[in-house]
Design an enzyme around this catalytic site. Structure first.
Site, PDB file in Angstrom:
ATOM      1  N   GLY A 125       0.842  -1.191   0.000  1.00  0.00           N
ATOM      2  CA  GLY A 125       0.000   0.000   0.000  1.00  0.00           C
ATOM      3  C   GLY A 125       0.874   1.236   0.000  1.00  0.00           C
ATOM      4  N   SER A 126       0.460   2.460   0.161  1.00  0.00           N
ATOM      5  CA  SER A 126      -0.872   2.840  -0.185  1.00  0.00           C
ATOM      6  C   SER A 126      -0.964   4.326  -0.504  1.00  0.00           C
ATOM      7  CB  SER A 126      -1.838   2.398   0.887  1.00  0.00           C
ATOM      8  OG  SER A 126      -1.981   3.334   1.887  1.00  0.00           O
ATOM      9  N   ARG A 127      -0.278   5.257   0.229  1.00  0.00           N
ATOM     10  CA  ARG A 127      -0.435   6.678  -0.070  1.00  0.00           C
ATOM     11  C   ARG A 127       0.700   7.486   0.555  1.00  0.00           C
ATOM     12  NH1 ARG A 127      -5.838   9.922   1.745  1.00  0.00           N
ATOM     13  NH2 ARG A 127      -4.842  11.895   2.263  1.00  0.00           N
TER      14      ARG A 127
END
Length: 227
Positions: free
Chosen positions: A187-189
């Site tokens: 993941g992710s951000r």
């Protein structure tokens, strides 16, 4: 292309487990050849999916002291003015890059400079686009005083699939633009917070490449006749 160090142990034990399971099936379930072949195919696909996740492609890095370079591969999902409550405690421009499972998950320094602040926050695992993910998910916060002058905050955020964040920096470190500062497993951000007078170069929906895509330009004082 090479395999990132964060994936080598996972890949080794995954391969070991899949080989062992397939050998057991072929030895003790030999009469069900069709099932065994399907299981072997699924095993190969699963291993290749994990393998691609931990790939580490060679990159020609873009280096410039007043440019902010994308810290990760992915897609720009947020560009907005927000209140940053943890460190700056005032309004900043936020740029967020979402990393899907098929992206390279290395995170890179968007600027060169000195790490002025670092903190790891344990937390939840909301999906990366959830409004609460930026403040309640497992995350790290890094603030670098850039060589251009302004401070830049960037944050690794775990998501629903990401269950481990790895970082390689600490307060006081000197970091170089484009070098790895961490890895997010599955993941992710990544969020980036910059001063309000920063010129945003990225667009919503734009695909980025870590270490190569320009996402913003810091405002720096013009040079004077006497330096």
């Amino acid at each position: 292309m090479k395999i990132h160090k964060e994936g080598r142990k996972i890949l080794f034990f995954t391969l070991l487990a899949l080989v062992a399971l397939n050998l057991l099936l072929y030895n003790f379930n030999a009469e069900n050849d069709t099932f065994n072949r399907i299981f072997s195919g699924v095993s190969a696909v699963l291993f290749l999916l994990i393998l691609q996740f931990f790939r580490s492609p060679y990159r020609t890095l873009l280096l410039h002291e007043d440019l902010i370079i994308a810290p990760a591969d992915g897609k720009v999902v947020v560009i907005e003015e927000v209140e940053e409550p943890e460190y700056f405690q005032d309004k900043r421009k936020q740029i967020s890059i979402f990393m899907s499972p098929i992206n390279v998950h290395i995170t890179r320094n968007p600027v060169s400079g000195i790490v002025k602040y670092f903190k790891y926050h344990p937390g939840n695992y909301f999906v990366a686009w959830h409004p609460k993910s930026s403040t309640q998910n497992e995350r790290t916060t890094v603030v670098v005083e850039s060589t251009a002058g302004p401070e830049v905050l960037f944050r690794q955020i775990a998501g629903a699939m990401a269950r481990r964040i790895v970082w390689y920096v600490s307060e006081g470190d000197e970091v170089s633009q484009g070098e790895e500062f961490g890895f997010i497993k599955f993941g992710s951000r990544v969020d980036i917070f910059v001063p309000l007078d920063t010129e945003i170069k990225a667009e919503l929906g734009q695909k980025t490449k870590g270490g190569q895509t320009v996402i913003a330009q810091l405002k720096t004082p013009p040079p004077t006749l006497f330096g």
